[in-house]
Design a protein around this motif. Structure first.
Motif, PDB file in Angstrom:
ATOM      1  N   MET A 155       0.831  -1.206   0.000  1.00  0.00           N
ATOM      2  CA  MET A 155       0.000   0.000   0.000  1.00  0.00           C
ATOM      3  C   MET A 155       0.867   1.257   0.000  1.00  0.00           C
ATOM      4  O   MET A 155       0.563   2.236  -0.693  1.00  0.00           O
ATOM      5  CB  MET A 155      -0.931  -0.001   1.204  1.00  0.00           C
ATOM      6  CG  MET A 155      -2.030  -1.030   1.128  1.00  0.00           C
ATOM      7  SD  MET A 155      -3.008  -1.039   2.654  1.00  0.00           S
ATOM      8  CE  MET A 155      -4.225  -2.300   2.267  1.00  0.00           C
ATOM      9  N   ALA A 156       1.948   1.228   0.782  1.00  0.00           N
ATOM     10  CA  ALA A 156       2.859   2.382   0.840  1.00  0.00           C
ATOM     11  C   ALA A 156       3.548   2.590  -0.510  1.00  0.00           C
ATOM     12  O   ALA A 156       3.726   3.725  -0.959  1.00  0.00           O
ATOM     13  CB  ALA A 156       3.882   2.193   1.956  1.00  0.00           C
ATOM     14  N   ARG A 157       3.915   1.487  -1.174  1.00  0.00           N
ATOM     15  CA  ARG A 157       4.514   1.616  -2.511  1.00  0.00           C
ATOM     16  C   ARG A 157       3.515   2.223  -3.492  1.00  0.00           C
ATOM     17  O   ARG A 157       3.879   3.025  -4.359  1.00  0.00           O
ATOM     18  CB  ARG A 157       4.992   0.251  -3.023  1.00  0.00           C
ATOM     19  CG  ARG A 157       6.351  -0.165  -2.502  1.00  0.00           C
ATOM     20  CD  ARG A 157       6.966  -1.277  -3.343  1.00  0.00           C
ATOM     21  NE  ARG A 157       6.160  -2.473  -3.345  1.00  0.00           N
ATOM     22  CZ  ARG A 157       6.296  -3.479  -2.474  1.00  0.00           C
ATOM     23  NH1 ARG A 157       7.232  -3.417  -1.545  1.00  0.00           N
ATOM     24  NH2 ARG A 157       5.517  -4.532  -2.541  1.00  0.00           N
ATOM     25  N   ALA A 158       2.248   1.830  -3.351  1.00  0.00           N
ATOM     26  CA  ALA A 158       1.214   2.400  -4.227  1.00  0.00           C
ATOM     27  C   ALA A 158       1.111   3.911  -4.011  1.00  0.00           C
ATOM     28  O   ALA A 158       0.936   4.669  -4.970  1.00  0.00           O
ATOM     29  CB  ALA A 158      -0.130   1.724  -3.954  1.00  0.00           C
ATOM     30  N   TYR A 159       1.256   4.347  -2.752  1.00  0.00           N
ATOM     31  CA  TYR A 159       1.227   5.792  -2.482  1.00  0.00           C
ATOM     32  C   TYR A 159       2.419   6.480  -3.134  1.00  0.00           C
ATOM     33  O   TYR A 159       2.289   7.573  -3.691  1.00  0.00           O
ATOM     34  CB  TYR A 159       1.196   6.071  -0.979  1.00  0.00           C
ATOM     35  CG  TYR A 159       1.251   7.553  -0.706  1.00  0.00           C
ATOM     36  CD1 TYR A 159       0.117   8.337  -0.846  1.00  0.00           C
ATOM     37  CD2 TYR A 159       2.450   8.184  -0.376  1.00  0.00           C
ATOM     38  CE1 TYR A 159       0.165   9.714  -0.652  1.00  0.00           C
ATOM     39  CE2 TYR A 159       2.516   9.545  -0.183  1.00  0.00           C
ATOM     40  CZ  TYR A 159       1.373  10.311  -0.327  1.00  0.00           C
ATOM     41  OH  TYR A 159       1.427  11.667  -0.151  1.00  0.00           O
ATOM     42  N   VAL A 160       3.586   5.849  -3.062  1.00  0.00           N
ATOM     43  CA  VAL A 160       4.775   6.426  -3.715  1.00  0.00           C
ATOM     44  C   VAL A 160       4.515   6.576  -5.212  1.00  0.00           C
ATOM     45  O   VAL A 160       4.857   7.599  -5.818  1.00  0.00           O
ATOM     46  CB  VAL A 160       6.027   5.564  -3.447  1.00  0.00           C
ATOM     47  CG1 VAL A 160       7.216   6.056  -4.288  1.00  0.00           C
ATOM     48  CG2 VAL A 160       6.386   5.586  -1.964  1.00  0.00           C
ATOM     49  N   GLY A 161       3.887   5.555  -5.813  1.00  0.00           N
ATOM     50  CA  GLY A 161       3.540   5.649  -7.236  1.00  0.00           C
ATOM     51  C   GLY A 161       2.615   6.821  -7.514  1.00  0.00           C
ATOM     52  O   GLY A 161       2.801   7.557  -8.493  1.00  0.00           O
ATOM     53  N   ALA A 183      -2.005  19.392  -2.007  1.00  0.00           N
ATOM     54  CA  ALA A 183      -3.282  19.036  -1.373  1.00  0.00           C
ATOM     55  C   ALA A 183      -3.655  17.591  -1.672  1.00  0.00           C
ATOM     56  O   ALA A 183      -4.042  16.836  -0.777  1.00  0.00           O
ATOM     57  CB  ALA A 183      -4.381  19.982  -1.847  1.00  0.00           C
ATOM     58  N   LEU A 184      -3.527  17.185  -2.919  1.00  0.00           N
ATOM     59  CA  LEU A 184      -3.895  15.832  -3.307  1.00  0.00           C
ATOM     60  C   LEU A 184      -3.067  14.801  -2.537  1.00  0.00           C
ATOM     61  O   LEU A 184      -3.604  13.834  -1.997  1.00  0.00           O
ATOM     62  CB  LEU A 184      -3.692  15.661  -4.819  1.00  0.00           C
ATOM     63  CG  LEU A 184      -4.230  14.380  -5.465  1.00  0.00           C
ATOM     64  CD1 LEU A 184      -4.504  14.628  -6.937  1.00  0.00           C
ATOM     65  CD2 LEU A 184      -3.274  13.207  -5.321  1.00  0.00           C
ATOM     66  N   LEU A 185      -1.744  15.016  -2.466  1.00  0.00           N
ATOM     67  CA  LEU A 185      -0.874  14.038  -1.821  1.00  0.00           C
ATOM     68  C   LEU A 185      -1.021  14.033  -0.301  1.00  0.00           C
ATOM     69  O   LEU A 185      -1.015  12.968   0.328  1.00  0.00           O
ATOM     70  CB  LEU A 185       0.585  14.287  -2.212  1.00  0.00           C
ATOM     71  CG  LEU A 185       0.923  14.031  -3.681  1.00  0.00           C
ATOM     72  CD1 LEU A 185       2.391  14.343  -3.952  1.00  0.00           C
ATOM     73  CD2 LEU A 185       0.586  12.605  -4.081  1.00  0.00           C
ATOM     74  N   ALA A 186      -1.153  15.208   0.305  1.00  0.00           N
ATOM     75  CA  ALA A 186      -1.270  15.268   1.767  1.00  0.00           C
ATOM     76  C   ALA A 186      -2.589  14.662   2.234  1.00  0.00           C
ATOM     77  O   ALA A 186      -2.625  13.854   3.172  1.00  0.00           O
ATOM     78  CB  ALA A 186      -1.125  16.715   2.249  1.00  0.00           C
ATOM     79  N   VAL A 187      -3.676  15.042   1.589  1.00  0.00           N
ATOM     80  CA  VAL A 187      -4.994  14.506   1.974  1.00  0.00           C
ATOM     81  C   VAL A 187      -5.062  13.006   1.701  1.00  0.00           C
ATOM     82  O   VAL A 187      -5.595  12.229   2.505  1.00  0.00           O
ATOM     83  CB  VAL A 187      -6.127  15.263   1.243  1.00  0.00           C
ATOM     84  CG1 VAL A 187      -7.464  14.576   1.463  1.00  0.00           C
ATOM     85  CG2 VAL A 187      -6.181  16.717   1.721  1.00  0.00           C
ATOM     86  N   SER A 188      -4.512  12.573   0.576  1.00  0.00           N
ATOM     87  CA  SER A 188      -4.516  11.135   0.241  1.00  0.00           C
ATOM     88  C   SER A 188      -3.741  10.337   1.277  1.00  0.00           C
ATOM     89  O   SER A 188      -4.172   9.248   1.680  1.00  0.00           O
ATOM     90  CB  SER A 188      -3.898  10.907  -1.143  1.00  0.00           C
ATOM     91  OG  SER A 188      -4.682  11.496  -2.147  1.00  0.00           O
ATOM     92  N   LEU A 189      -2.594  10.881   1.726  1.00  0.00           N
ATOM     93  CA  LEU A 189      -1.787  10.153   2.701  1.00  0.00           C
ATOM     94  C   LEU A 189      -2.523  10.013   4.024  1.00  0.00           C
ATOM     95  O   LEU A 189      -2.569   8.920   4.610  1.00  0.00           O
ATOM     96  CB  LEU A 189      -0.439  10.848   2.902  1.00  0.00           C
ATOM     97  CG  LEU A 189       0.529  10.170   3.876  1.00  0.00           C
ATOM     98  CD1 LEU A 189       0.774   8.714   3.484  1.00  0.00           C
ATOM     99  CD2 LEU A 189       1.849  10.939   3.947  1.00  0.00           C
TER     100      LEU A 189
END
Length: 200
Positions: A155-161, A183-189
């Protein structure tokens, strides 16, 4: 200190190695792999070609180190994260990532695209290793385990992608702004940590 001044004075081995690597990052970021030689790197660094080979081995070894440096989250970035809540930490790690990729955008984009070396087993291995390190760094940044189970690491690798492709939409395609990417990356994380990661 200017590059010219560094050329003229004797540097300690670590400093000279970093100087050569810095030049290589710039050159491989501006031209495809096939168009950069160790002679070019040596000339721009103001050193003998043999010194480039001494520190890095072959041209390919030097290129692999460039890719590794451009794609790997350094330990210091994690150590400097604030000790605040999840949202603050997510905001900080995303801000750090965007600062790095914008400051070195040409070199970062070349590295993530393998600089014309896509499909090369060694380059692919370095990129996969960098993604693993980034995934582990993300988990540490949000206070999760140092030895995650495979599903959590996946899941963490998918976030890196997601981070990589979102940054490309900003830096390469110009269809997103930095604020939108942040915003997209912070909220998604935060959402992934609270609602998705627990499923692993």
């Amino acid at each position: 200190m200017s590059v010219e001044a560094m050329r003229r004075r004797r540097l300690e081995p670590d400093a000279r190695r970093e100087q050569i690597l810095s030049v290589a990052i710039r050159l491989f970021g501006s031209k495809p792999y096939a168009q950069v030689s160790t002679t070019d790197v040596a000339r721009d660094a103001g050193v003998a070609r043999g010194l480039v080979n001494h520190y890095f081995g072959t041209k390919k070894d030097l290129y692999l180190e460039v890719v590794r440096v451009m794609l790997t989250v350094p330990e210091v970035a994690l150590e400097q994260l604030p000790q605040g809540d999840l949202a603050e930490r997510a905001d900080s790690i995303v801000g750090w990532f965007l600062d790095v990729v914008s400051r070195h955008s040409t070199s970062w984009l070349a590295a993530i695209g393998a600089g014309g070396m896509a499909g090369d087993a060694d380059v692919d291995e370095v990129i996969a290793e960098a993604i693993d390190i980034a995934a582990d760094g993300i988990l540490r940044a949000v206070g999760m385990e140092r030895r995650p189970p495979p599903a959590l690491r996946g899941m963490a690798r998918a976030y890196v992608g997601l981070a990589v492709y979102t940054a490309q939409e900003w830096l390469k395609r110009g269809v997103l702004t930095r604020d939108q990417v942040h915003a997209l990356l912070a909220v998604s994380l935060v959402t992934m940590v609270e609602r998705v990661f627990p499923q692993a």
